[in-house]
Design a protein around this motif. Structure first.
Motif, mmCIF file in Angstrom:
data_model
loop_
_atom_site.group_PDB
_atom_site.id
_atom_site.type_symbol
_atom_site.label_atom_id
_atom_site.label_comp_id
_atom_site.label_asym_id
_atom_site.label_seq_id
_atom_site.Cartn_x
_atom_site.Cartn_y
_atom_site.Cartn_z
ATOM 1 N N GLY A 171 0.777 -1.233 0.000
ATOM 2 C CA GLY A 171 0.000 0.000 0.000
ATOM 3 C C GLY A 171 0.804 1.276 0.000
ATOM 4 O O GLY A 171 0.327 2.328 0.456
ATOM 5 N N LEU A 172 2.048 1.226 -0.512
ATOM 6 C CA LEU A 172 2.867 2.441 -0.578
ATOM 7 C C LEU A 172 2.197 3.501 -1.448
ATOM 8 O O LEU A 172 1.524 3.176 -2.430
ATOM 9 N N GLU A 173 2.380 4.746 -1.090
ATOM 10 C CA GLU A 173 1.760 5.835 -1.839
ATOM 11 C C GLU A 173 2.593 6.271 -3.039
ATOM 12 O O GLU A 173 2.061 6.804 -4.010
ATOM 13 N N LEU A 174 3.923 6.089 -2.960
ATOM 14 C CA LEU A 174 4.806 6.531 -4.041
ATOM 15 C C LEU A 174 6.007 5.604 -4.125
ATOM 16 O O LEU A 174 6.644 5.313 -3.112
ATOM 17 N N LEU A 175 6.319 5.157 -5.329
ATOM 18 C CA LEU A 175 7.482 4.301 -5.563
ATOM 19 C C LEU A 175 8.561 5.110 -6.280
ATOM 20 O O LEU A 175 8.308 5.708 -7.323
ATOM 21 N N ILE A 176 9.757 5.145 -5.716
ATOM 22 C CA ILE A 176 10.890 5.847 -6.328
ATOM 23 C C ILE A 176 11.883 4.795 -6.810
ATOM 24 O O ILE A 176 12.287 3.926 -6.029
ATOM 25 N N PHE A 177 12.263 4.856 -8.083
ATOM 26 C CA PHE A 177 13.236 3.884 -8.587
ATOM 27 C C PHE A 177 14.326 4.587 -9.382
ATOM 28 O O PHE A 177 14.135 5.674 -9.929
ATOM 29 N N VAL A 178 15.487 3.955 -9.412
ATOM 30 C CA VAL A 178 16.655 4.468 -10.130
ATOM 31 C C VAL A 178 17.013 3.489 -11.233
ATOM 32 O O VAL A 178 17.121 2.279 -10.983
ATOM 33 N N GLY A 179 17.197 3.985 -12.447
ATOM 34 C CA GLY A 179 17.557 3.092 -13.546
ATOM 35 C C GLY A 179 17.350 3.746 -14.896
ATOM 36 O O GLY A 179 17.298 4.967 -15.005
ATOM 37 N N GLY A 180 17.224 2.899 -15.913
ATOM 38 C CA GLY A 180 17.006 3.362 -17.269
ATOM 39 C C GLY A 180 15.706 2.808 -17.827
ATOM 40 O O GLY A 180 14.814 2.392 -17.076
ATOM 41 N N ASP A 181 15.607 2.759 -19.150
ATOM 42 C CA ASP A 181 14.365 2.313 -19.785
ATOM 43 C C ASP A 181 14.012 0.871 -19.427
ATOM 44 O O ASP A 181 12.838 0.536 -19.275
ATOM 45 N N GLY A 182 15.021 0.016 -19.291
ATOM 46 C CA GLY A 182 14.754 -1.377 -18.929
ATOM 47 C C GLY A 182 14.111 -1.489 -17.562
ATOM 48 O O GLY A 182 13.154 -2.261 -17.367
ATOM 49 N N THR A 183 14.602 -0.730 -16.593
ATOM 50 C CA THR A 183 14.027 -0.730 -15.253
ATOM 51 C C THR A 183 12.608 -0.175 -15.282
ATOM 52 O O THR A 183 11.713 -0.693 -14.606
ATOM 53 N N ALA A 184 12.399 0.870 -16.083
ATOM 54 C CA ALA A 184 11.056 1.456 -16.194
ATOM 55 C C ALA A 184 10.057 0.430 -16.731
ATOM 56 O O ALA A 184 8.908 0.370 -16.272
ATOM 57 N N ARG A 185 10.499 -0.391 -17.684
ATOM 58 C CA ARG A 185 9.608 -1.436 -18.214
ATOM 59 C C ARG A 185 9.283 -2.475 -17.134
ATOM 60 O O ARG A 185 8.146 -2.939 -17.030
ATOM 61 N N ASP A 186 10.284 -2.818 -16.327
ATOM 62 C CA ASP A 186 10.052 -3.782 -15.245
ATOM 63 C C ASP A 186 9.071 -3.224 -14.221
ATOM 64 O O ASP A 186 8.192 -3.938 -13.725
ATOM 65 N N ILE A 187 9.207 -1.938 -13.890
ATOM 66 C CA ILE A 187 8.287 -1.305 -12.939
ATOM 67 C C ILE A 187 6.871 -1.281 -13.514
ATOM 68 O O ILE A 187 5.889 -1.559 -12.813
ATOM 69 N N VAL A 234 14.248 8.133 -11.275
ATOM 70 C CA VAL A 234 15.538 8.824 -11.208
ATOM 71 C C VAL A 234 16.431 8.270 -12.321
ATOM 72 O O VAL A 234 16.682 7.074 -12.366
ATOM 73 N N PRO A 235 16.908 9.120 -13.241
ATOM 74 C CA PRO A 235 17.659 8.624 -14.392
ATOM 75 C C PRO A 235 19.050 8.100 -14.032
ATOM 76 O O PRO A 235 19.803 8.730 -13.306
ATOM 77 N N SER A 236 19.370 6.918 -14.562
ATOM 78 C CA SER A 236 20.705 6.342 -14.380
ATOM 79 C C SER A 236 20.889 5.266 -15.444
ATOM 80 O O SER A 236 19.997 4.459 -15.680
ATOM 81 N N GLY A 237 22.039 5.232 -16.090
ATOM 82 C CA GLY A 237 22.293 4.221 -17.107
ATOM 83 C C GLY A 237 22.522 4.837 -18.471
ATOM 84 O O GLY A 237 22.537 6.060 -18.632
ATOM 85 N N VAL A 238 22.694 3.966 -19.467
ATOM 86 C CA VAL A 238 23.012 4.407 -20.828
ATOM 87 C C VAL A 238 21.758 4.762 -21.607
ATOM 88 O O VAL A 238 21.693 5.777 -22.286
ATOM 89 N N ARG A 262 22.623 12.012 -21.458
ATOM 90 C CA ARG A 262 21.728 11.004 -22.047
ATOM 91 C C ARG A 262 22.336 10.604 -23.384
ATOM 92 O O ARG A 262 22.540 11.437 -24.258
ATOM 93 N N GLY A 263 22.613 9.345 -23.551
ATOM 94 C CA GLY A 263 23.084 8.863 -24.845
ATOM 95 C C GLY A 263 24.512 9.225 -25.191
ATOM 96 O O GLY A 263 24.996 8.876 -26.258
#
Length: 281
Positions: free
Chosen positions: A18-34, A47-51, A215-216
């Motif tokens: 029941g968390l109200e907000l999820l904060i994650f660090v990573g790139g597009d691959g992590t965003a897809r997993d989330i 939070v942006p991180s990666g290639v 980025r890139g």
């Protein structure tokens, strides 16, 4: 060592708690997993991180992400932003191809969000503009200087004009009309730089979000940029791309350097044509 499955499992557990907000660090691959784990069931701050960080769901920087968290706590509404699926095979082949993967909910504060990557314009006018930019840059090149050519089709037009191969997504080095480094990393750039007293970086902003560093183009590390100097950074881009940008962006990972790079700069947009644009961090 963790895997994508770990990311999806942990995000799913947070959702169930029941968390109200999820904060994650990573790139597009992590965003897809989330996205796979939570979809639109809970808001996130990315939070942006990666290639590969091209999705519109990401904040401009870690500091921007912190501002987004504050905005959420203060009651900001949420909005859906795109998560992109970057074609890994195409990326390895030096091509950038993406499709829409899904959407995530984020605090609706556009000023802290990067835009999604736009495809390069291949219209006749855009092609001609890039040729004009290339002609002007080549005409003013110092034969005694090392030129570090960043990613992008506008920069590639410069290499095409002097008939040297250019990696579309990599950094290549040019000196006195010759290719002296292909697809080089930070170590290769720093090693090559020792051979030249004069150094220049040529970059073009990413369409959609305006990043010139961070980025890139991870090869342009803070150490590389500091060695070259702000005054020796050449920015190029077509009017069509620049007209869609609010500003140019930097997120090198060194906030002090980002502040040094900030301010107004001239962008070459054609033969003897420039525009002044603000660089923001």
């Amino acid at each position: 060592q963790t895997s994508a499955e770990d990311t999806r499992r942990i995000a799913g557990e947070m959702l169930n708690q029941g968390l109200e907000l999820l904060i994650f660090v990573g790139g597009d691959g992590t965003a897809r997993d989330i996205y796979d784990a939570v979809g639109l069931k809970m808001p996130v701050v990315a939070v942006p991180s990666g290639v590969k960080v091209f999705s519109a769901v990401f904040a401009f920087s870690a500091r921007a992400a912190a501002e987004m968290v504050d905005a959420f706590i203060e009651g900001a509404h949420t909005a859906e932003e795109e998560v992109l699926d970057i074609d890994e095979k195409a990326f390895r082949e030096n091509r950038l191809a993406s499709t829409l993967y899904g959407y995530l909910l984020v605090p609706a504060v556009k000023r802290y969000l990067q835009g999604g990557k736009e495809c390069s314009n291949i219209s006749i006018s855009a092609v001609e503009s890039k040729k004009e930019i290339a002609a002007y840059i080549i005409e003013h090149m110092d034969k005694n200087a090392l030129y570090l050519l960043g990613p992008g089709t506008t920069v590639k037009a410069i290499a095409d004009a002097v008939k040297i191969p250019k990696t579309l997504l990599g950094v290549d080095a040019l000196a006195d009309g010759r290719l002296v480094g292909s697809d080089i990393n930070e170590k290769g750039i720093l090693s090559l730089s020792q051979e030249f007293e004069k150094k220049r970086i040529i970059v073009t902003p990413i369409g959609g979000n305006g990043f010139i560093f961070g980025r890139g183009s991870k090869q342009f590390t803070p150490e590389v940029i500091k060695q070259v100097g702000r005054e020796n950074i050449i920015v190029v881009g077509t009017r069509d791309k620049l007209n869609k940008l609010e500003a140019l962006r930097v997120d090198t990972g060194d906030f002090s350097l980002d502040q040094t790079l900030s301010g107004y700069t001239e962008v070459t947009v054609g033969y003897k044509e420039t525009l002044k644009m603000e660089i923001r961090c």
